[in-house]
Design a protein around this motif. Structure first.
Motif, PDB file in Angstrom:
ATOM      1  N   ALA A  74       0.844  -1.196   0.000  1.00 10.17           N
ATOM      2  CA  ALA A  74       0.000   0.000   0.000  1.00 10.17           C
ATOM      3  C   ALA A  74       0.879   1.246   0.000  1.00 10.17           C
ATOM      4  O   ALA A  74       1.686   1.443   0.921  1.00 10.17           O
ATOM      5  CB  ALA A  74      -0.915   0.010   1.216  1.00 10.17           C
ATOM      6  N   TYR A  75       0.727   2.067  -1.035  1.00  8.37           N
ATOM      7  CA  TYR A  75       1.468   3.325  -1.155  1.00  8.37           C
ATOM      8  C   TYR A  75       0.515   4.480  -0.846  1.00  8.37           C
ATOM      9  O   TYR A  75      -0.520   4.624  -1.512  1.00  8.37           O
ATOM     10  CB  TYR A  75       2.014   3.508  -2.567  1.00  8.37           C
ATOM     11  N   HIS A  76       0.855   5.290   0.128  1.00  7.67           N
ATOM     12  CA  HIS A  76       0.030   6.439   0.474  1.00  7.67           C
ATOM     13  C   HIS A  76       0.555   7.678  -0.259  1.00  7.67           C
ATOM     14  O   HIS A  76       1.651   8.165   0.037  1.00  7.67           O
ATOM     15  CB  HIS A  76       0.032   6.661   1.983  1.00  7.67           C
ATOM     16  N   VAL A  77      -0.236   8.158  -1.193  1.00  3.28           N
ATOM     17  CA  VAL A  77       0.160   9.326  -1.985  1.00  3.28           C
ATOM     18  C   VAL A  77      -0.040  10.597  -1.173  1.00  3.28           C
ATOM     19  O   VAL A  77      -0.700  10.592  -0.130  1.00  3.28           O
ATOM     20  CB  VAL A  77      -0.637   9.379  -3.300  1.00  3.28           C
ATOM     21  N   ASP A  78       0.533  11.686  -1.672  1.00  2.00           N
ATOM     22  CA  ASP A  78       0.497  12.938  -0.891  1.00  2.00           C
ATOM     23  C   ASP A  78      -0.388  14.022  -1.492  1.00  2.00           C
ATOM     24  O   ASP A  78      -0.476  15.122  -0.944  1.00  2.00           O
ATOM     25  CB  ASP A  78       1.917  13.474  -0.699  1.00  2.00           C
ATOM     26  N   TYR A  79      -1.091  13.748  -2.603  1.00  2.00           N
ATOM     27  CA  TYR A  79      -1.797  14.844  -3.264  1.00  2.00           C
ATOM     28  C   TYR A  79      -3.150  15.177  -2.642  1.00  2.00           C
ATOM     29  O   TYR A  79      -3.835  16.080  -3.110  1.00  2.00           O
ATOM     30  CB  TYR A  79      -1.926  14.606  -4.774  1.00  2.00           C
ATOM     31  N   TRP A  80      -3.542  14.457  -1.580  1.00  2.00           N
ATOM     32  CA  TRP A  80      -4.739  14.839  -0.847  1.00  2.00           C
ATOM     33  C   TRP A  80      -4.410  15.567   0.453  1.00  2.00           C
ATOM     34  O   TRP A  80      -5.315  15.924   1.213  1.00  2.00           O
ATOM     35  CB  TRP A  80      -5.599  13.618  -0.519  1.00  2.00           C
ATOM     36  N   ASP A  81      -3.134  15.810   0.703  1.00  4.98           N
ATOM     37  CA  ASP A  81      -2.740  16.417   1.981  1.00  4.98           C
ATOM     38  C   ASP A  81      -3.301  17.822   2.175  1.00  4.98           C
ATOM     39  O   ASP A  81      -3.424  18.294   3.310  1.00  4.98           O
ATOM     40  CB  ASP A  81      -1.211  16.449   2.105  1.00  4.98           C
ATOM     41  N   TYR A  82      -3.664  18.483   1.077  1.00  9.58           N
ATOM     42  CA  TYR A  82      -4.169  19.856   1.175  1.00  9.58           C
ATOM     43  C   TYR A  82      -5.623  19.905   1.656  1.00  9.58           C
ATOM     44  O   TYR A  82      -6.150  20.984   1.958  1.00  9.58           O
ATOM     45  CB  TYR A  82      -4.075  20.558  -0.190  1.00  9.58           C
ATOM     46  N   MET A  83      -6.265  18.736   1.776  1.00  6.73           N
ATOM     47  CA  MET A  83      -7.693  18.694   2.111  1.00  6.73           C
ATOM     48  C   MET A  83      -7.968  18.771   3.614  1.00  6.73           C
ATOM     49  O   MET A  83      -9.082  18.513   4.053  1.00  6.73           O
ATOM     50  CB  MET A  83      -8.305  17.409   1.553  1.00  6.73           C
ATOM     51  N   GLY A  84      -6.969  19.106   4.401  1.00  7.92           N
ATOM     52  CA  GLY A  84      -7.200  19.290   5.826  1.00  7.92           C
ATOM     53  C   GLY A  84      -6.555  18.247   6.707  1.00  7.92           C
ATOM     54  O   GLY A  84      -6.519  18.401   7.932  1.00  7.92           O
ATOM     55  N   TRP A  85      -6.042  17.160   6.115  1.00  8.95           N
ATOM     56  CA  TRP A  85      -5.360  16.130   6.894  1.00  8.95           C
ATOM     57  C   TRP A  85      -4.141  15.656   6.124  1.00  8.95           C
ATOM     58  O   TRP A  85      -4.246  15.177   5.005  1.00  8.95           O
ATOM     59  CB  TRP A  85      -6.274  14.942   7.178  1.00  8.95           C
ATOM     60  N   LYS A  86      -2.973  15.786   6.738  1.00 10.28           N
ATOM     61  CA  LYS A  86      -1.735  15.338   6.114  1.00 10.28           C
ATOM     62  C   LYS A  86      -1.495  13.883   6.487  1.00 10.28           C
ATOM     63  O   LYS A  86      -1.300  13.555   7.655  1.00 10.28           O
ATOM     64  CB  LYS A  86      -0.560  16.206   6.572  1.00 10.28           C
ATOM     65  N   ASP A  87      -1.531  13.021   5.503  1.00 10.51           N
ATOM     66  CA  ASP A  87      -1.341  11.589   5.729  1.00 10.51           C
ATOM     67  C   ASP A  87       0.050  11.343   6.311  1.00 10.51           C
ATOM     68  O   ASP A  87       1.051  11.693   5.690  1.00 10.51           O
ATOM     69  CB  ASP A  87      -1.494  10.838   4.395  1.00 10.51           C
ATOM     70  N   PRO A  88       0.148  10.736   7.495  1.00  7.11           N
ATOM     71  CA  PRO A  88       1.462  10.530   8.102  1.00  7.11           C
ATOM     72  C   PRO A  88       2.345   9.561   7.334  1.00  7.11           C
ATOM     73  O   PRO A  88       3.562   9.516   7.571  1.00  7.11           O
ATOM     74  CB  PRO A  88       1.131   9.989   9.499  1.00  7.11           C
ATOM     75  N   TYR A  89       1.756   8.802   6.429  1.00  7.41           N
ATOM     76  CA  TYR A  89       2.526   7.841   5.644  1.00  7.41           C
ATOM     77  C   TYR A  89       2.621   8.259   4.176  1.00  7.41           C
ATOM     78  O   TYR A  89       3.134   7.511   3.346  1.00  7.41           O
ATOM     79  CB  TYR A  89       1.896   6.450   5.742  1.00  7.41           C
ATOM     80  N   GLY A  90       2.105   9.441   3.873  1.00  6.56           N
ATOM     81  CA  GLY A  90       2.111   9.921   2.500  1.00  6.56           C
ATOM     82  C   GLY A  90       3.487  10.364   2.047  1.00  6.56           C
ATOM     83  O   GLY A  90       4.301  10.843   2.835  1.00  6.56           O
ATOM     84  N   SER A  91       3.751  10.201   0.749  1.00  6.43           N
ATOM     85  CA  SER A  91       5.044  10.591   0.185  1.00  6.43           C
ATOM     86  C   SER A  91       4.882  10.933  -1.284  1.00  6.43           C
ATOM     87  O   SER A  91       4.127  10.276  -2.008  1.00  6.43           O
ATOM     88  CB  SER A  91       6.056   9.450   0.341  1.00  6.43           C
ATOM     89  N   SER A  92       5.604  11.941  -1.717  1.00  9.66           N
ATOM     90  CA  SER A  92       5.618  12.286  -3.142  1.00  9.66           C
ATOM     91  C   SER A  92       6.232  11.167  -3.973  1.00  9.66           C
ATOM     92  O   SER A  92       5.939  11.036  -5.166  1.00  9.66           O
ATOM     93  CB  SER A  92       6.386  13.590  -3.357  1.00  9.66           C
ATOM     94  N   ASN A 202      -4.352   0.709   8.897  1.00 10.23           N
ATOM     95  CA  ASN A 202      -3.629   0.493   7.651  1.00 10.23           C
ATOM     96  C   ASN A 202      -2.651  -0.675   7.797  1.00 10.23           C
ATOM     97  O   ASN A 202      -1.938  -0.775   8.793  1.00 10.23           O
ATOM     98  CB  ASN A 202      -2.841   1.744   7.247  1.00 10.23           C
ATOM     99  N   ASP A 203      -2.632  -1.540   6.786  1.00 11.48           N
ATOM    100  CA  ASP A 203      -1.691  -2.654   6.729  1.00 11.48           C
ATOM    101  C   ASP A 203      -0.895  -2.598   5.432  1.00 11.48           C
ATOM    102  O   ASP A 203      -1.314  -1.955   4.463  1.00 11.48           O
ATOM    103  CB  ASP A 203      -2.432  -3.995   6.789  1.00 11.48           C
ATOM    104  N   PHE A 204       0.257  -3.261   5.443  1.00  9.05           N
ATOM    105  CA  PHE A 204       1.108  -3.402   4.257  1.00  9.05           C
ATOM    106  C   PHE A 204       1.549  -2.045   3.690  1.00  9.05           C
ATOM    107  O   PHE A 204       1.727  -1.881   2.482  1.00  9.05           O
ATOM    108  CB  PHE A 204       0.399  -4.218   3.165  1.00  9.05           C
ATOM    109  N   VAL A 205       1.712  -1.073   4.581  1.00 12.50           N
ATOM    110  CA  VAL A 205       2.055   0.290   4.162  1.00 12.50           C
ATOM    111  C   VAL A 205       3.542   0.369   3.842  1.00 12.50           C
ATOM    112  O   VAL A 205       4.397   0.097   4.697  1.00 12.50           O
ATOM    113  CB  VAL A 205       1.698   1.302   5.263  1.00 12.50           C
ATOM    114  N   VAL A 206       3.858   0.740   2.617  1.00 11.31           N
ATOM    115  CA  VAL A 206       5.256   0.864   2.207  1.00 11.31           C
ATOM    116  C   VAL A 206       5.874   2.086   2.883  1.00 11.31           C
ATOM    117  O   VAL A 206       5.398   3.206   2.711  1.00 11.31           O
ATOM    118  CB  VAL A 206       5.379   0.973   0.672  1.00 11.31           C
ATOM    119  N   ARG A 207       6.908   1.839   3.661  1.00 11.39           N
ATOM    120  CA  ARG A 207       7.609   2.924   4.336  1.00 11.39           C
ATOM    121  C   ARG A 207       8.872   3.330   3.597  1.00 11.39           C
ATOM    122  O   ARG A 207       9.279   4.492   3.635  1.00 11.39           O
ATOM    123  CB  ARG A 207       7.948   2.526   5.772  1.00 11.39           C
ATOM    124  N   LYS A 208       9.507   2.356   2.939  1.00  7.10           N
ATOM    125  CA  LYS A 208      10.740   2.631   2.197  1.00  7.10           C
ATOM    126  C   LYS A 208      10.770   1.744   0.955  1.00  7.10           C
ATOM    127  O   LYS A 208      10.272   0.621   0.965  1.00  7.10           O
ATOM    128  CB  LYS A 208      11.987   2.330   3.042  1.00  7.10           C
TER     129      LYS A 208
END
Length: 266
Positions: A74-92, A202-208
């Protein structure tokens, strides 16, 4: 990237292992056909993503009867961060990976949640039947036969050394061998944004994600090896983490994957 490019869709496996001194893990006698790699692009800032995350968690736990094992990332993208909540696992970095799939699969837009199967087919994971059908029709390839050695050079880093055969012939176009470090069992409150007031799991979240090596013109049995070093995050817990190795071409099509649980004492 413009806002119009992004859409948030609303709804309308365990591996055998051996350990030597707690650092070496390998998978004996790999099957002829290996796992299917299922990649989820998601965001805690998207209202439709929690349901997709739950479905993919069930998939990764083996809740569905499938003809092939799966590896879920699971890859958490960062393009929704402007909607009021910054995903702690999001990355460009994950947004860039999703954009590469949009281009390779000739899609018109980026959206969450989105699933890409074996790098060659995609669907919106708000339909369980469509997801399972996409997985069932995906091409399969032999799993690499890597042995993994895990070390902690420092308290802030994890070193992974892989040695083994890809078990698929590689032509002169070449492939990249990628190594993902991912984490499961993540739970946090979401006090704002589209999922305000929810507790998100959240499970299987890619950190690196790092490239082990690039190979060209090799036989299926030729041994390849390499080492990647991951910088770890605060409160890293090896019991919640695992490593996925996968082989991809320049279009991110997947030609084999393998999974390793981290030793508990690493």
């Amino acid at each position: 990237m413009a806002h119009r490019l992004f859409i948030c869709f609303r709804k309308g496996s365990s591996t055998p292992r051996n350990e030597v001194n707690g650092t070496v893990v390998d998978v004996p006698s790999p099957s002829v056909e290996g796992p299917i790699l299922v990649e989820l692009f998601s965001s805690q800032g998207c209202a439709a993503s929690p349901a997709a995350e739950m479905l993919l968690s069930r998939l990764g736990r083996g809740d569905f009867k499938l003809d092939a094992p799966v590896i879920v990332l699971a890859y958490h993208v960062d393009y929704w961060d402007y909607m009021g909540w910054k995903d702690p696992y999001g990355s460009s970095q994950w947004t860039v990976r999703q954009k590469a799939y949009v281009e390779a699969l000739r899609l018109d837009t980026m959206f969450t949640p989105q699933v890409v199967v074996q790098g060659c087919a995609q669907c919106a994971p708000n339909d369980e039947d469509a997801l399972l059908s996409t997985i069932a029709s995906a091409p399969r390839f032999p799993a690499p036969a890597f042995q993994a050695n895990f070390q902690r050079p420092t308290s802030e880093s994890l070193q992974v050394t892989l040695t083994g055969a890809l078990r698929s012939k590689v032509d002169n176009n070449g492939v990249d061998v990628m190594v993902a470090l991912y984490e499961s069992g993540l739970v946090n409150d979401c006090p704002s944004g589209e999922n305000k007031g929810k507790v998100l799991s959240n499970d299987f979240v890619v950190r690196k994600l790092e490239k082990l090596c690039t190979v060209k013109d090799i036989s299926a049995k030729k041994t390849v090896s390499g080492t990647v070093t991951f910088t770890l995050w605060d409160n890293f817990n090896s019991t919640k983490c695992a490593v996925a190795v996968f082989v991809q071409n320049s279009s991110h099509q997947i030609f084999g994957s393998q999974n390793f649980q981290l030793p508990d004492d690493i």
